[in-house]
Design a protein around this motif. Structure first.
Motif, PDB file in Angstrom:
ATOM      1  N   ASP A 175       1.037  -1.452   0.184  1.00 44.92           N
ATOM      2  CA  ASP A 175      -0.032   0.506   0.128  1.00 44.92           C
ATOM      3  C   ASP A 175       1.096   0.915  -0.128  1.00 44.92           C
ATOM      4  N   ARG A 176       1.700   1.200   1.043  1.00 43.90           N
ATOM      5  CA  ARG A 176       2.829   2.482   0.867  1.00 43.90           C
ATOM      6  C   ARG A 176       3.312   2.816  -0.389  1.00 43.90           C
ATOM      7  N   GLN A 179       1.206   4.147  -3.002  1.00 45.19           N
ATOM      8  CA  GLN A 179       0.557   5.103  -2.669  1.00 45.19           C
ATOM      9  C   GLN A 179       2.098   6.553  -3.162  1.00 45.19           C
ATOM     10  N   ASP A 180       3.098   6.151  -3.126  1.00 38.56           N
ATOM     11  CA  ASP A 180       4.142   6.878  -3.307  1.00 38.56           C
ATOM     12  C   ASP A 180       5.037   6.642  -4.664  1.00 38.56           C
TER      13      ASP A 180
END
Length: 193
Positions: A175-176, A179-180
């Motif tokens: 997820d990180r 998102q990035d």
């Protein structure tokens, strides 16, 4: 002792170290074989006034090896409570070897993000915990490499719980990364073990 005397907030540790006899300090050094991480475990036990320390120093007599005291020392470390019991977070640190920040700890527990940040800050007071401040200001804590080996078998981490925590951590990192997108790396998150 000199370092503890010079650091703010470590006066009690310096006093506790000074209260040890020269023979007791040498005995601790022999137990640890001079290895810094093992010495730091004893220093943490002295700082948190582990009551079994003096019994340990008196009971071992002639043979003074790490193997004789390792289980008792690690049990003492797991009982330390600098505000919250450390064994809860250590169990998760062992399962997530890249380290824990407040967001990941929140993902793995039912604690609020603020509570997670506070617990990680408290945990950082232990000498065997490494800390890294991220560019966003968030604190990440992780263990000294030898601590993973010392703690893995002692924490009674069922394989299913270990795998579940790894799966949650892997999803968190996926997820990180998603998102990035600006700094996205070509990384594939894999379940280890």
């Amino acid at each position: 002792i000199r370092t503890a005397q010079q650091q703010p907030g470590l006066d009690d540790l310096a006093d506790n170290l000074l209260a040890l006899s020269e023979a007791e300090r040498r005995q601790i050094y022999r137990y640890t074989e001079g290895r810094p991480i093992r010495l730091s475990l004893f220093i943490d036990l002295i700082r948190w006034e582990w009551t079994d320390l003096y019994d340990l120093l008196q009971s071992q007599g002639g043979d003074q090896t790490w193997e004789l005291v390792e289980d008792r020392v690690v049990a003492g470390i797991l009982a330390i409570n600098p505000g919250h019991p450390v064994n809860q977070i250590l169990r998760l640190l062992v399962a997530t070897q890249p380290g824990l920040d407040a967001d990941l700890l929140h993902t793995l527990t039912d604690w609020s993000r603020d509570d997670c940040a506070a617990r990680l800050h408290e945990l950082g007071s232990l000498s065997f915990i490494k800390q890294r401040q991220g560019p966003d200001g968030n604190l990440t804590v992780f263990l000294h490499d030898e601590m993973y080996d010392l703690l893995f078998e002692r924490l009674g981490h069922p394989q299913t719980t270990y795998a579940e925590n790894w799966a949650k951590a892997a999803a968190y990192y996926r997820d990180r990364l998603a998102q990035d997108s600006e700094n996205r790396l070509d990384v594939e998150v894999k379940l280890l073990h």
